[in-house]
Design a protein around this motif. Structure first.
Motif, PDB file in Angstrom:
ATOM      1  N   LEU A   9       0.826  -1.210   0.000  1.00  0.00           N
ATOM      2  CA  LEU A   9       0.000   0.000   0.000  1.00  0.00           C
ATOM      3  C   LEU A   9       0.859   1.259   0.000  1.00  0.00           C
ATOM      4  O   LEU A   9       0.576   2.206  -0.741  1.00  0.00           O
ATOM      5  CB  LEU A   9      -0.950   0.005   1.203  1.00  0.00           C
ATOM      6  N   ILE A  10       1.894   1.278   0.807  1.00  0.00           N
ATOM      7  CA  ILE A  10       2.788   2.435   0.859  1.00  0.00           C
ATOM      8  C   ILE A  10       3.445   2.644  -0.501  1.00  0.00           C
ATOM      9  O   ILE A  10       3.540   3.778  -0.981  1.00  0.00           O
ATOM     10  CB  ILE A  10       3.829   2.271   1.990  1.00  0.00           C
ATOM     11  N   ASP A  11       3.874   1.568  -1.147  1.00  0.00           N
ATOM     12  CA  ASP A  11       4.487   1.678  -2.473  1.00  0.00           C
ATOM     13  C   ASP A  11       3.509   2.244  -3.494  1.00  0.00           C
ATOM     14  O   ASP A  11       3.872   3.107  -4.301  1.00  0.00           O
ATOM     15  CB  ASP A  11       5.005   0.321  -2.946  1.00  0.00           C
ATOM     16  N   VAL A  24       3.443   9.140   2.082  1.00  0.00           N
ATOM     17  CA  VAL A  24       3.358   8.463   3.377  1.00  0.00           C
ATOM     18  C   VAL A  24       4.657   7.739   3.658  1.00  0.00           C
ATOM     19  O   VAL A  24       5.313   7.236   2.751  1.00  0.00           O
ATOM     20  CB  VAL A  24       2.168   7.477   3.461  1.00  0.00           C
ATOM     21  N   GLN A  25       5.016   7.695   4.931  1.00  0.00           N
ATOM     22  CA  GLN A  25       6.245   7.024   5.323  1.00  0.00           C
ATOM     23  C   GLN A  25       6.020   6.001   6.424  1.00  0.00           C
ATOM     24  O   GLN A  25       6.934   5.318   6.826  1.00  0.00           O
ATOM     25  CB  GLN A  25       7.264   8.060   5.802  1.00  0.00           C
ATOM     26  N   SER A  26       4.789   5.904   6.915  1.00  0.00           N
ATOM     27  CA  SER A  26       4.533   4.994   8.023  1.00  0.00           C
ATOM     28  C   SER A  26       3.218   4.248   7.818  1.00  0.00           C
ATOM     29  O   SER A  26       2.340   4.684   7.067  1.00  0.00           O
ATOM     30  CB  SER A  26       4.474   5.761   9.343  1.00  0.00           C
ATOM     31  N   ARG A  27       3.109   3.140   8.518  1.00  0.00           N
ATOM     32  CA  ARG A  27       1.860   2.370   8.479  1.00  0.00           C
ATOM     33  C   ARG A  27       0.709   3.164   9.074  1.00  0.00           C
ATOM     34  O   ARG A  27      -0.433   3.010   8.660  1.00  0.00           O
ATOM     35  CB  ARG A  27       2.023   1.057   9.241  1.00  0.00           C
ATOM     36  N   TYR A  28       1.016   4.013  10.037  1.00  0.00           N
ATOM     37  CA  TYR A  28      -0.015   4.829  10.672  1.00  0.00           C
ATOM     38  C   TYR A  28      -0.755   5.668   9.638  1.00  0.00           C
ATOM     39  O   TYR A  28      -1.981   5.780   9.676  1.00  0.00           O
ATOM     40  CB  TYR A  28       0.613   5.728  11.742  1.00  0.00           C
ATOM     41  N   SER A  29      -0.032   6.259   8.703  1.00  0.00           N
ATOM     42  CA  SER A  29      -0.652   7.083   7.665  1.00  0.00           C
ATOM     43  C   SER A  29      -1.594   6.263   6.796  1.00  0.00           C
ATOM     44  O   SER A  29      -2.680   6.728   6.435  1.00  0.00           O
ATOM     45  CB  SER A  29       0.428   7.716   6.789  1.00  0.00           C
ATOM     46  N   VAL A  30      -1.198   5.035   6.482  1.00  0.00           N
ATOM     47  CA  VAL A  30      -2.043   4.158   5.670  1.00  0.00           C
ATOM     48  C   VAL A  30      -3.293   3.764   6.440  1.00  0.00           C
ATOM     49  O   VAL A  30      -4.404   3.777   5.912  1.00  0.00           O
ATOM     50  CB  VAL A  30      -1.258   2.908   5.221  1.00  0.00           C
ATOM     51  N   VAL A  31      -3.122   3.429   7.703  1.00  0.00           N
ATOM     52  CA  VAL A  31      -4.260   3.051   8.549  1.00  0.00           C
ATOM     53  C   VAL A  31      -5.238   4.211   8.673  1.00  0.00           C
ATOM     54  O   VAL A  31      -6.455   4.039   8.560  1.00  0.00           O
ATOM     55  CB  VAL A  31      -3.779   2.587   9.945  1.00  0.00           C
ATOM     56  N   LEU A  32      -4.725   5.405   8.880  1.00  0.00           N
ATOM     57  CA  LEU A  32      -5.568   6.593   9.016  1.00  0.00           C
ATOM     58  C   LEU A  32      -6.364   6.848   7.736  1.00  0.00           C
ATOM     59  O   LEU A  32      -7.577   7.100   7.788  1.00  0.00           O
ATOM     60  CB  LEU A  32      -4.693   7.795   9.353  1.00  0.00           C
ATOM     61  N   ALA A  33      -5.698   6.763   6.593  1.00  0.00           N
ATOM     62  CA  ALA A  33      -6.374   6.983   5.315  1.00  0.00           C
ATOM     63  C   ALA A  33      -7.451   5.927   5.067  1.00  0.00           C
ATOM     64  O   ALA A  33      -8.563   6.255   4.642  1.00  0.00           O
ATOM     65  CB  ALA A  33      -5.356   6.979   4.185  1.00  0.00           C
ATOM     66  N   ARG A  37     -11.554   6.592   4.778  1.00  0.00           N
ATOM     67  CA  ARG A  37     -12.327   6.168   3.612  1.00  0.00           C
ATOM     68  C   ARG A  37     -13.420   5.186   4.017  1.00  0.00           C
ATOM     69  O   ARG A  37     -14.545   5.258   3.516  1.00  0.00           O
ATOM     70  CB  ARG A  37     -11.404   5.543   2.563  1.00  0.00           C
ATOM     71  N   ALA A  38     -13.128   4.287   4.939  1.00  0.00           N
ATOM     72  CA  ALA A  38     -14.148   3.349   5.427  1.00  0.00           C
ATOM     73  C   ALA A  38     -15.299   4.112   6.074  1.00  0.00           C
ATOM     74  O   ALA A  38     -16.466   3.758   5.881  1.00  0.00           O
ATOM     75  CB  ALA A  38     -13.529   2.365   6.414  1.00  0.00           C
ATOM     76  N   LYS A  56     -16.710  -5.919   4.056  1.00  0.00           N
ATOM     77  CA  LYS A  56     -16.799  -4.845   5.040  1.00  0.00           C
ATOM     78  C   LYS A  56     -16.195  -3.560   4.486  1.00  0.00           C
ATOM     79  O   LYS A  56     -15.340  -3.595   3.603  1.00  0.00           O
ATOM     80  CB  LYS A  56     -16.095  -5.266   6.316  1.00  0.00           C
ATOM     81  N   PRO A  57     -16.649  -2.403   4.996  1.00  0.00           N
ATOM     82  CA  PRO A  57     -16.167  -1.117   4.495  1.00  0.00           C
ATOM     83  C   PRO A  57     -14.648  -0.939   4.557  1.00  0.00           C
ATOM     84  O   PRO A  57     -14.058  -0.359   3.650  1.00  0.00           O
ATOM     85  CB  PRO A  57     -16.869  -0.090   5.387  1.00  0.00           C
ATOM     86  N   LEU A  58     -14.006  -1.450   5.588  1.00  0.00           N
ATOM     87  CA  LEU A  58     -12.561  -1.305   5.687  1.00  0.00           C
ATOM     88  C   LEU A  58     -11.850  -2.090   4.586  1.00  0.00           C
ATOM     89  O   LEU A  58     -10.889  -1.600   3.982  1.00  0.00           O
ATOM     90  CB  LEU A  58     -12.054  -1.732   7.062  1.00  0.00           C
ATOM     91  N   SER A  59     -12.328  -3.282   4.284  1.00  0.00           N
ATOM     92  CA  SER A  59     -11.752  -4.069   3.197  1.00  0.00           C
ATOM     93  C   SER A  59     -11.929  -3.355   1.865  1.00  0.00           C
ATOM     94  O   SER A  59     -11.016  -3.322   1.030  1.00  0.00           O
ATOM     95  CB  SER A  59     -12.394  -5.449   3.119  1.00  0.00           C
TER      96      SER A  59
END
Length: 82
Positions: A9-11, A24-33, A37-38, A56-59
């Motif tokens: 996802l980061i790539d 983004v440089q961290s997993r936190y940024s991906v989780v937040l995004a 969106r969910a 589910k919405p997160l998926s």
């Protein structure tokens, strides 16, 4: 195991970045995004990909990010539909 992985996802997100600085440089940024969106999907926005009824919405949010259907705007970790 998550599919796609955080690294994938980061790539994908950083491949759309302009200039030398990654979005983004961290997993936190991906989780937040993905969480934002969910929440949009839960609040009634249309999914930008084909979704099965049991998904589910997160998926859905993670798949949209991975497929490049949702773009993360740098600096604020907000996503914007293309």
């Amino acid at each position: 195991m998550l599919h796609p992985s955080y690294a994938d996802l980061i790539d994908v997100i950083n491949s759309e970045a302009e200039g030398d600085k990654p979005l983004v440089q961290s997993r936190y940024s991906v989780v937040l995004a993905a969480a934002k969106r969910a929440r949009q999907l839960i609040d009634g926005e249309e999914a930008l990909i084909a979704v099965s009824p049991e998904q589910k919405p997160l998926s859905t949010a993670v798949e949209e990010i991975y497929e490049g259907k949702v773009r993360i705007v740098g600096g604020q970790d907000e996503e914007e539909a293309q």
